[in-house]
Structures are given as structure tokens and as C-alpha cells.
Design a protein around this motif. Structure first.
Motif, PDB file in Angstrom:
ATOM      1  N   VAL A 244      53.098  16.701 -10.943  1.00 29.32           N
ATOM      2  CA  VAL A 244      52.025  17.136 -10.984  1.00 29.32           C
ATOM      3  C   VAL A 244      51.695  18.259  -9.734  1.00 29.32           C
ATOM      4  O   VAL A 244      52.203  18.049  -8.743  1.00 29.32           O
ATOM      5  CB  VAL A 244      50.688  15.946 -10.523  1.00 29.32           C
ATOM      6  N   VAL A 246      48.726  20.760  -7.951  1.00 29.79           N
ATOM      7  CA  VAL A 246      47.199  21.167  -7.583  1.00 29.79           C
ATOM      8  C   VAL A 246      47.019  22.035  -6.720  1.00 29.79           C
ATOM      9  O   VAL A 246      47.607  22.191  -5.555  1.00 29.79           O
ATOM     10  CB  VAL A 246      46.546  19.699  -7.116  1.00 29.79           C
ATOM     11  N   ASP A 250      43.165  27.239 -11.115  1.00 26.66           N
ATOM     12  CA  ASP A 250      44.280  27.288 -12.131  1.00 26.66           C
ATOM     13  C   ASP A 250      45.323  28.194 -12.180  1.00 26.66           C
ATOM     14  O   ASP A 250      46.554  28.235 -12.494  1.00 26.66           O
ATOM     15  CB  ASP A 250      43.419  27.430 -13.506  1.00 26.66           C
ATOM     16  N   THR A 306      51.547  18.445 -15.071  1.00 23.04           N
ATOM     17  CA  THR A 306      50.130  18.421 -15.050  1.00 23.04           C
ATOM     18  C   THR A 306      49.630  19.498 -13.815  1.00 23.04           C
ATOM     19  O   THR A 306      50.018  19.368 -12.747  1.00 23.04           O
ATOM     20  CB  THR A 306      49.507  17.020 -14.874  1.00 23.04           C
ATOM     21  N   PHE A 307      49.020  20.481 -14.149  1.00 22.43           N
ATOM     22  CA  PHE A 307      48.776  21.519 -13.000  1.00 22.43           C
ATOM     23  C   PHE A 307      47.333  22.184 -13.233  1.00 22.43           C
ATOM     24  O   PHE A 307      46.765  22.087 -14.282  1.00 22.43           O
ATOM     25  CB  PHE A 307      49.758  22.575 -13.071  1.00 22.43           C
ATOM     26  N   THR A 312      40.783  20.468 -13.179  1.00 13.47           N
ATOM     27  CA  THR A 312      41.488  20.535 -14.534  1.00 13.47           C
ATOM     28  C   THR A 312      42.603  19.485 -14.253  1.00 13.47           C
ATOM     29  O   THR A 312      42.865  18.788 -15.299  1.00 13.47           O
ATOM     30  CB  THR A 312      42.248  21.884 -14.086  1.00 13.47           C
ATOM     31  N   VAL A 313      43.048  19.193 -13.146  1.00 15.85           N
ATOM     32  CA  VAL A 313      44.176  18.036 -13.211  1.00 15.85           C
ATOM     33  C   VAL A 313      43.473  16.740 -13.629  1.00 15.85           C
ATOM     34  O   VAL A 313      44.135  16.075 -14.198  1.00 15.85           O
ATOM     35  CB  VAL A 313      44.716  18.013 -11.669  1.00 15.85           C
ATOM     36  N   GLN A 316      43.471  16.664 -17.334  1.00 13.98           N
ATOM     37  CA  GLN A 316      44.638  16.322 -17.721  1.00 13.98           C
ATOM     38  C   GLN A 316      44.992  14.928 -17.563  1.00 13.98           C
ATOM     39  O   GLN A 316      45.731  14.424 -18.574  1.00 13.98           O
ATOM     40  CB  GLN A 316      45.655  17.519 -17.459  1.00 13.98           C
ATOM     41  N   THR A 332      53.970  10.617  -8.863  1.00 13.10           N
ATOM     42  CA  THR A 332      54.361  11.943  -9.047  1.00 13.10           C
ATOM     43  C   THR A 332      55.494  12.424  -8.568  1.00 13.10           C
ATOM     44  O   THR A 332      56.194  11.705  -7.764  1.00 13.10           O
ATOM     45  CB  THR A 332      53.092  12.743  -7.848  1.00 13.10           C
ATOM     46  N   SER A 346      48.889  20.725  -2.094  1.00 14.77           N
ATOM     47  CA  SER A 346      48.997  20.146  -3.367  1.00 14.77           C
ATOM     48  C   SER A 346      48.985  18.646  -3.296  1.00 14.77           C
ATOM     49  O   SER A 346      48.226  17.800  -3.742  1.00 14.77           O
ATOM     50  CB  SER A 346      50.447  20.505  -4.166  1.00 14.77           C
ATOM     51  N   LEU A 350      45.714  16.342  -4.367  1.00 14.29           N
ATOM     52  CA  LEU A 350      46.160  15.103  -5.246  1.00 14.29           C
ATOM     53  C   LEU A 350      45.438  14.069  -4.469  1.00 14.29           C
ATOM     54  O   LEU A 350      44.665  13.206  -5.446  1.00 14.29           O
ATOM     55  CB  LEU A 350      47.455  15.036  -5.427  1.00 14.29           C
ATOM     56  N   VAL A 354      41.730  14.751  -6.331  1.00 13.89           N
ATOM     57  CA  VAL A 354      42.013  14.122  -7.645  1.00 13.89           C
ATOM     58  C   VAL A 354      41.837  12.834  -7.870  1.00 13.89           C
ATOM     59  O   VAL A 354      41.243  12.093  -8.717  1.00 13.89           O
ATOM     60  CB  VAL A 354      43.453  14.976  -8.236  1.00 13.89           C
TER      61      VAL A 354
END
Length: 371
Positions: A244, A246, A250, A306-307, A312-313, A316, A332, A346, A350, A354
Motif C-alpha cells: 500500500v 498513500v 494519485d 494499492t496506491f 483512492t486507496v 481500492q 501492509t 505514506s 494510511l 485511510v
């Protein structure tokens, strides 16, 4: 829904090992501060791209540096060691970590380690795992004298003339009756999934090595074996491993994934070579790929990662859950930080943006399914 981490780890052998290992430690410390539930650390003896030769030694350096994260082996390769040694080391680590230990066990799949230790084919190795665990459970659950015979090992020791001093006895784990046992699962229709379900172990499924469409079969195999053994099977214990990434946008995430000099480029080149050697490229290629033998690391990275932005994450991950069914811990992959600020950000995105949204979706979906 909880958040975990799988630290293989994988590093370019050209890098300074001391620096790389310290970065791995810093990654776990950050995960602890961000509230990650657990970390799993791999074991590989004869590969400098995966340089942690003993996960308990590595994890021991983190006991005092972390406060709540559970520390797991992912996995201890049981055919390579005597079960009495493994049981004693695991019990010691369980005490030192005051019960934060989760004991991942397995056969070991690195080809050079299999060659090094010379312990037979996959069927024999699976039976060695089963026997090793039987020995360990006997060691942890019974007092001296110990006389446990098996096809591959024998544990035999008497107190001698000094039982009052504990001679001939083994230390017992901090957690009773023993630390949680887990195993990693990769191939479709995995025998390891069935073994985990039969024995009640935590299943850790990879959707970071092979196409996620195969991952649902892991829980199916686990559930069938658990039901046959008369064991309950709660998908909350199921871990799914996913790469993953993030970023705020994007576009930035995609640039990071496809950076030819980045950590993911090294990782996917390494995995691509391993899968090609195993003649397993169809398992990692995108659906309807015209020729898996011509698969590139870029195609694999775009398929297996998954990025994107946090929104978006989340989308996904929802799609992943729709494909696999419910699971309890998003685990992850950790790769080395060729861009440390990006890697830290990131992880923070996450954990803070996320996961809460993904957890709410999973909870709502599970609640709706009960009506």
C-alpha cells in the motif's frame, strides 16, 4: 479492522546493512507510534536481499523502543531448527516482551535456505512443521521429565539428581497456554491454509505476491478445515498482506510506485525473478495478460500495489474486501525507504486517514450482512 505490517524485509545488497537494519527498526517504531496493531518479521539465512537471519534477535532490539505493537515472527522456519531450541527461545522472548509476542511458524520457502538445510520436499517439510509444534506444545504444557519421540526429532531429558534447581526443565511462556500461533499463506488452494484452519492458527494471506483474486481461496480452505476439525473460524483473525502506497495525490503515488530507482522497483524485480524461477508468473500477472512470461516489473507493480490518494486507496481497499470477503487486519508490506519522508508520510496517511474510513466501511458492511 486493524492495521498491521509485514517486514520481509527486502534491501538492495549494495546498501550498507547497518543503515538498512536501523531504517527497519525506525519503521517499526513509527508503526508503534501510529497505533499499528502488529508487525511480522521474516527469517532468511542465505540471502542478503532479505538479511534478517533471526527475527527474534531483531525484534528483541525493539521491545524497549515500542510500547504497544505486537511483535511477530513471519515466520520461524521450523524444519531448520530443533523444536526444543525454538520452544525455549520463544518462551524467553514472550517473557521479555511481556506477552506482546505472536509466533508465526512455517516451512520456509527460500530456495537457498531449503538447499542449505537439506530437509526434503514440501510434504516432508509440512509434516516437520506439525511435529515441531507438537513437541513445543508438549514442552510448554508438561513438567520434567520430558520424553517426546517423533519421526524427525526426539526430545528426551531428565532432571538428573537436581530437580529442585530446574535441571532438565524448560521455561514456560509468559502467555498461557502459549503465544498465539500463525502461519503465512500464498498459493491458491494452500495446504498451509488448511493446516492453519485445522489447528486454529492465525492465517496470514499474501495479496502482495500473487493476484488478489486467489486470496479468497485461502479463507475457503481455512474455513473448511476448521469446520472439519470442529473449530470456530472468525474472519476477524484473518490477516491479508498488501503493498500500500498513500500520497496526497494519485499522480504522486503512481510516480513513486514506478520510480525505476525506487524501493518498489527493486522489490518487484526481485519478486518477478523469484516467480519466474518457480514458473509461477501466471499467479502474479494481471487478468487476461497476453503472455505472463513477458510480464514486466512495472506491470506487476501496478497490479499488486494499492496506491493513490487517501480516497483512492480507500476505494481500492473496499474493492479488495469485496473480492476476498471480510478480514480483520490489513497488513501492509514494508519496503526500504529510498525516500524516507515519502515513506513516513505514506504510513501516516494510511493510519490516520485511510484506515478509519476503511474500518467504518467494513463495520457497516458486516452489520448489513447480519440483517
Amino acid at each position: 479492522m486493524k492495521l498491521g505490517m509485514f517486514l520481509q524485509p527486502t534491501h538492495d545488497p549494495a546498501r550498507d546493512l547497518t543503515t538498512a537494519l536501523e531504517e527497519d527498526r525506525q519503521t517499526v517504531m513509527l508503526a508503534d507510534r501510529l497505533g499499528y496493531h502488529e508487525v511480522w518479521v521474516g527469517e532468511h539465512v542465505s540471502c542478503t536481499s532479505e538479511p534478517i537471519t533471526d527475527p527474534l534477535v531483531f525484534l528483541a532490539t525493539l521491545i524497549g523502543e515500542t510500547s504497544q505493537i505486537k511483535l511477530g515472527t513471519g515466520v520461524m522456519c521450523l524444519p531448520h531448527r530443533h523444536p526444543a531450541q525454538v520452544a525455549s527461545q520463544a518462551a524467553l522472548f514472550d517473557h521479555l516482551s511481556k506477552g506482546r509476542f505472536q509466533m508465526g511458524v512455517g516451512q520456509g520457502s527460500l530456495s537457498s535456505d531449503v538447499q542449505l538445510f537439506g530437509v526434503g520436499g514440501s510434504a516432508a517439510r509440512e509434516e516437520m512443521v506439525r511435529e515441531s509444534v507438537r513437541h513445543m506444545l508438549a514442552i510448554w504444557s508438561s513438567p520434567a521429565p520430558h520424553h517426546h519421540a517423533g519421526a524427525h526429532w526426539t526430545v528426551s531429558v531428565d532432571p538428573g539428581g537436581a530437580p529442585e534447581f530446574g535441571v532438565g526443565e524448560f521455561i514456560k511462556p509468559y502467555q498461557q497456554p502459549h503465544p498465539p500461533l500463525a502461519t503465512s499463506i500464498m498459493s491458491p488452494g494452500s495446504r498451509s491454509a488448511r493446516m492453519a484452519g485445522e489447528l486454529g492458527w492465525i492465517p496470514i494471506s499474501s495479496a502482495a505476491f500473487l493476484h488478489a483474486r486467489y486470496t479468497a481461496s485461502h479463507w475457503e480452505q481455512y474455513l473448511e478445515a476448521a469446520e472439519t476439525a470442529g473449530r470456530p473460524a472468525d474472519p476477524e483473525i484473518w490477516r491479508i498482506v498488501r503493498q500500500v502506497v498513500v500520497a496526497p495525490s494519485d499522480e504522486e503515488a503512481r510516480e513513486h510506485v514506478l520510480d525505476p530507482n525506487g524501493a518498489l522497483a527493486f522489490w518487484y524485480r526481485y519478486v518477478l525473478g523469484a516467480m519466474r524461477a518457480r514458473q509461477a508468473l501466471p499467479l502474479v500477472a494481471p487478468e487476461r495478460h497476453p503472455d505472463p512470461e513477458l510480464l514486466t516489473w512495472e506491470e506487476m507493480a501496478l497490479e499488486q500495489t494499492t496506491f493513490g490518494s487517501p480516497s483512492t486507496v480507500v476505494d481500492q481497499l473496499v474493492a479488495l474486501r469485496d473480492l476476498t470477503g471480510h478480514f480483520g487486519v490489513l497488513t501492509t508490506m514494508a519496503v526500504e525507504w529510498t525516500d524516507a519522508p515519502f515513506g513516513r508520510r505514506s504510513m501516516e496517511l494510511l493510519a490516520r486517514e485511510v484506515l478509519p474510513r476503511f474500518a467504518r466501511h467494513a463495520a457497516n458492511a458486516s452489520a448489513a450482512r447480519t440483517f
